[in-house]
Design a protein around this motif. Structure first.
Motif, PDB file in Angstrom:
ATOM      1  N   ILE A  85      50.322  40.604  39.702  1.00 29.90           N
ATOM      2  CA  ILE A  85      49.186  40.217  40.543  1.00 29.90           C
ATOM      3  C   ILE A  85      49.083  41.187  41.709  1.00 29.90           C
ATOM      4  O   ILE A  85      50.088  41.505  42.354  1.00 29.90           O
ATOM      5  CB  ILE A  85      49.370  38.765  41.031  1.00 29.90           C
ATOM      6  N   ASP A 142      47.260  42.443  36.186  1.00 23.26           N
ATOM      7  CA  ASP A 142      46.536  41.444  35.411  1.00 23.26           C
ATOM      8  C   ASP A 142      45.410  40.791  36.194  1.00 23.26           C
ATOM      9  O   ASP A 142      44.424  40.357  35.613  1.00 23.26           O
ATOM     10  CB  ASP A 142      47.522  40.375  34.914  1.00 23.26           C
ATOM     11  N   VAL A 143      45.553  40.674  37.497  1.00 26.98           N
ATOM     12  CA  VAL A 143      44.505  40.048  38.304  1.00 26.98           C
ATOM     13  C   VAL A 143      44.657  40.512  39.747  1.00 26.98           C
ATOM     14  O   VAL A 143      45.756  40.831  40.198  1.00 26.98           O
ATOM     15  CB  VAL A 143      44.576  38.498  38.200  1.00 26.98           C
ATOM     16  N   PRO A 182      40.367  41.297  36.196  1.00 30.53           N
ATOM     17  CA  PRO A 182      39.839  40.033  36.739  1.00 30.53           C
ATOM     18  C   PRO A 182      40.182  39.864  38.217  1.00 30.53           C
ATOM     19  O   PRO A 182      41.201  40.366  38.705  1.00 30.53           O
ATOM     20  CB  PRO A 182      40.537  38.969  35.891  1.00 30.53           C
ATOM     21  N   PHE A 236      40.265  36.887  41.419  1.00 37.19           N
ATOM     22  CA  PHE A 236      40.118  35.514  41.937  1.00 37.19           C
ATOM     23  C   PHE A 236      39.627  35.634  43.366  1.00 37.19           C
ATOM     24  O   PHE A 236      40.374  36.085  44.239  1.00 37.19           O
ATOM     25  CB  PHE A 236      41.455  34.772  41.959  1.00 37.19           C
ATOM     26  N   HIS A 281      39.152  31.037  34.385  1.00 39.83           N
ATOM     27  CA  HIS A 281      40.583  30.833  34.617  1.00 39.83           C
ATOM     28  C   HIS A 281      40.860  29.946  35.826  1.00 39.83           C
ATOM     29  O   HIS A 281      41.361  28.854  35.676  1.00 39.83           O
ATOM     30  CB  HIS A 281      41.307  32.181  34.755  1.00 39.83           C
ATOM     31  N   MET A 323      43.930  35.715  30.553  1.00 40.06           N
ATOM     32  CA  MET A 323      43.062  35.038  31.497  1.00 40.06           C
ATOM     33  C   MET A 323      42.177  34.034  30.792  1.00 40.06           C
ATOM     34  O   MET A 323      41.449  34.378  29.864  1.00 40.06           O
ATOM     35  CB  MET A 323      42.174  36.048  32.207  1.00 40.06           C
TER      36      MET A 323
END
Lengths: 413, 413
Positions: free
Chosen positions: A114, A195-196, A216, A218, A388, B387
């Protein structure tokens, strides 16, 4: 940066296998290290504060940057809280049997690596690091240049905790702030290792991350949160909630920016609500319909309905019942958090079904939009996307899942 | 294309509000319309087949393109199956109470607008349309140019069903195949209207979608699936499962591509397993260690461990127990599906915990990697990302969620 990505990916595997006890040992050791390093952290923070004052940073920025005894204790307390959370990794989310005897489990797994990009608040170093670790993820932290000394000092305590638990030091990496291309590199995903990405900061940072990230994200760009007061609302409750939703803290994303009042409540609720707001020190920007009844407010412009004030200002419109509120929200909301104040259950159900925001509340303040208040034991941020994670992003949202299928020799016909 | 995106977004709102009955009415009417339009669909398919033959398309491609009475009946049956699935929208996934009396529910909501890009199989028009509708999503379908007449004829039945249920016709749109820029436009997200893209087709299509999409993608590039046979495995069971995993259908993503045999089973399991595969008509490509014991196989090259044969070929390696299998899989797997054949529970648990693939199976064939076999009532595809969706993507994975919070006047202190 590519090296940092590779190290994070390499650390992710042992982290995913780490036992709950090992991760908690690390978290508690980090908390102890923070307490023990208080003087060093305060000294580092003094360097950042001095540079910030010399650079003429805004008082609100300097306040977010400031560390003191209480704030360091709160960070350490936060780490101990995260240690106390249920470990999400390995949890069986759901399981079922198939007619052929296969038993299927959906089990939580870490996400992987992350990336967290943040601005002034040095405490994100500890908070985000802890949540990612608890969920079995490696994390790459990229703090703001204004908080560089503070973040570095906090990061040293995090690494001490990792070492104490025998976990890889590269599980929590802090990107050197001198690397100006670091943000762009992180947003590219570092060759598939990230990954994010979670951005923590102002609208311009989040907008850049949303626009440029190839992985991706958030995030929420802003929180244009609405409170709708229905004609069926209990007036005293409505006053209390509206004032709290707007004024408790005006600078947080769950703060209300627009009040929508049912046209059927024009003669009963409108004036007391606006009086309560005014008494609490809030500036009211009123729609034309409001001004017809109460002409002493500043008129709202079209852009007011699209503005996250983050200040003691609220825009107020009259809407045609809950349907009108839903339409206004569909048009102007940032899909973060909206509240309905009503006693009529049909109004509440319609609002709950038709408002498409991450959080909808009934008879409660929008300022509850927070992972801690939701009982998640902390959050790395709030997401308004639909993929997600949505709403507060806690340890559970920092996980993925896989399927474990147990058979006794089944083959597919 | 921007117009198609706007129409899909506009349709998404009424779809999200549609009752389970209304959606099921549409699905059943679509099935009836497919049955009733059989002759028209067959005539349209004949045009595609003729053009395909003239263009010299491969027999396997033409087989995927072909429709007949059975395949049309199967499509209609599939629609009725989807109507029979539990409606995911509005389902309370989890709920809890807070000490302050707030009651929090996490509730399933539709994702919004889904883009599906597919190649030869015209039945995806019905299958994907039905799953998206069931989950309350609008869908934009972009079929291959070779199946244009077939897809158009099937789409007409889908629209009839939507009309019969009073749902917007634009809930399921088929992009005109003449628009050559359509795929690129879809991948760009059509100005923020597309929430997720699902590619259905060969590796080059999926690779393009993964590389170019500016919105989330549910996909797997390939299925390099492994079967590990431990020394503790029941030999007869292992033979049955290995042959089924490889040979039942060699062209599907859940088909096994590599067999890993425990070095401790070299004298007991290896030869019978390879004999069983050879008898079933499978070509074996063997590692150097295998060749030392059984020198009559073709040697495997490095690229064999990275190859999805989609054919009656399997690569075989000897590994040092379950740890060796896990290392081989971590290095070469596409994180789709892997199986362990073993009687030793410690071996199974280690494999289940340490193999980071969407699906791990014990004593069962990898060919169970399928939404229907998982009891999901169908799938729009299989995802190897971490995800949101992982493994088979069914109606549940085509949803998002929101939080509904019920209070009694709570304000935040």
């Amino acid at each position: 940066m590519q090296d940092i990505g590779a190290k994070a990916k390499a650390a992710a595997r042992p982290l995913a296998m780490a036992s709950p006890e090992q991760k908690n040992t690390a978290l508690l050791a980090m908390a102890d290290a923070l307490d023990a390093s208080k003087d060093a952290i305060l000294a580092a923070n003094a360097l950042d504060m001095q540079a910030g004052q010399e650079a003429g940073l805004a008082p609100s920025f300097l306040d977010r940057l400031l560390l003191n005894d209480d704030r360091i204790a709160a960070m350490a307390h936060g780490l101990r809280d995260v240690a106390g959370l249920k470990d999400p990794v390995g949890e069986v989310i759901t399981e079922w049997d198939r007619p052929n005897g296969l038993h299927i489990e959906r089990v939580r797994t870490p996400l992987g690596v992350i990336g967290v990009i943040y601005e002034s608040r040095p405490n994100v170093t500890a908070d985000a690091g802890a949540l990612c670790l608890k969920a079995g993820n490696a994390v790459i932290l990229r703090g703001g240049s204004d908080s560089v000394h503070s973040s570095r000092a906090i990061h040293a305590s995090m690494v001490e905790g990792l070492k104490a638990a025998g976990l890889p030091e590269t599980a929590i990496q802090l990107v050197p702030v001198t690397d100006r291309a670091a943000v762009g590199a992180l947003l590219s995903g570092l060759g598939g290792t990230v990954d994010v990405i979670v951005p923590r900061g102002g609208k311009s940072l989040v907008a850049r991350v949303q626009a440029e990230a190839r992985v991706p994200v958030f995030s929420h760009l802003e929180g244009i949160c609405h409170v709708y007061v229905d004609a069926s609302a209990d007036l005293e409750m409505a006053k209390k909630i509206v004032v709290n939703a707007k004024m408790r803290r005006t600078g947080i994303c769950g703060s209300a920016e627009t009040l929508l009042v049912d046209s059927a409540a024009l003669g009963t609720h409108l004036q007391p609500l606006l009086e309560a707001l005014t008494e609490a020190g809030c500036e009211v920007r009123a729609s034309a319909t409001v001004l017809k009844v109460l002409p002493f407010f500043k008129p709202a412009q079209e852009e007011d309905w699209r503005t996250e004030y983050l200040d003691a200002i609220i825009s107020v419109a009259i809407v045609d019942g809950v349907g009108g509120a839903i339409s206004h929200i569909a048009h102007y909301s940032s899909n973060h958090t909206e509240a309905v104040i009503a006693e009529d259950p049909a109004v509440v159900e319609r609002f709950f079904n038709e408002v498409d925001s991450a959080i909808v509340l009934h008879n409660a303040s929008t300022q509850f939009a927070d992972g801690g208040e939701f009982g998640m034991g902390g959050e790395i941020g709030i997401a308004t996307g639909k993929m997600h994670a949505r709403g507060p992003v806690g340890v559970e949202q920092l996980t993925s899942f896989k399927y474990r299928v147990r058979g006794t020799g089944q083959i597919r016909p």
